[in-house]
Design an enzyme around this catalytic site. Sequence first.
Site, PDB file in Angstrom:
ATOM      1  N   CYS A 128       0.802  -1.222   0.000  1.00  0.00           N
ATOM      2  CA  CYS A 128       0.000   0.000   0.000  1.00  0.00           C
ATOM      3  C   CYS A 128       0.837   1.275   0.000  1.00  0.00           C
ATOM      4  O   CYS A 128       0.301   2.370   0.184  1.00  0.00           O
ATOM      5  CB  CYS A 128      -0.921   0.012   1.215  1.00  0.00           C
ATOM      6  SG  CYS A 128      -2.076  -1.370   1.279  1.00  0.00           S
ATOM      7  N   CYS A 182      -6.271   5.819   7.509  1.00  0.00           N
ATOM      8  CA  CYS A 182      -6.747   4.458   7.748  1.00  0.00           C
ATOM      9  C   CYS A 182      -7.680   4.365   8.934  1.00  0.00           C
ATOM     10  O   CYS A 182      -8.285   3.314   9.162  1.00  0.00           O
ATOM     11  CB  CYS A 182      -5.568   3.507   7.959  1.00  0.00           C
ATOM     12  SG  CYS A 182      -4.611   3.878   9.447  1.00  0.00           S
TER      13      CYS A 182
END
Length: 233
Positions: A201, A226
Amino acid sequence: MNVKEIKEIIGEKKGVELLKTIASLFPNEVVFSTSFGIEDQVITEWIGKNNINIEIFTLDTGRLFKETYSLWSRTLERHQLPIKTYTADTTLLEDFISRKGPNSFYESVENRKECCRIRKIEPLQRAIKGKKIWVTGIRSDQSINRHDMDFIEYDEANQILKIHPLFDWTFEEVKNYCKEQHIPYNVLHDKGFPSIGCQPCTRAIQEGEDFRAGRWWWEDQSKKECGLHGVKS
């Protein structure tokens, strides 16, 4: 004790003195989360070198860069102090991968959020449970979502007070400090990675790109969080 009261006690204290004050105000109730980013290495140095009573923990998502794991080992050797490790709940992770596959986070924001929740948010909630203060390496210029934060704040989502000792530092100031003090940091920071997360990511950024452009680069810029720090992604 609320944010205003803590600010009054802290006054102009910064760095090591700030951490010492917080640790004395809340004995055995302060934790520091490290992802082994360059900011976290500075704070770990302050805690380790000065024997400050702050528990250090990390979240091992199982998908970190090999360079991150190498730095983790070097950090343990340097300070000879434990770094408590939290990992994903095996049942939750196995179910998620079985249903959606190992790389489903590329397919939708919803899948990516679920992956972050299992690998990071749920372990984090275990790590900070019962604690009153959470120390982080957050800096204000790391993303547009962090400009309106303060160096001390109440995290409503996680129900905890948070302190960011390096909040007003720039990336270059942090990097220069590490070099001056010979503090080991992730070699990826010298290869275009200002922000380092899970390997699948995270990519290097190009000159002129936003600090967090390399995180979840396939998503909309406004969704580059996140949920760890109570910011909606």
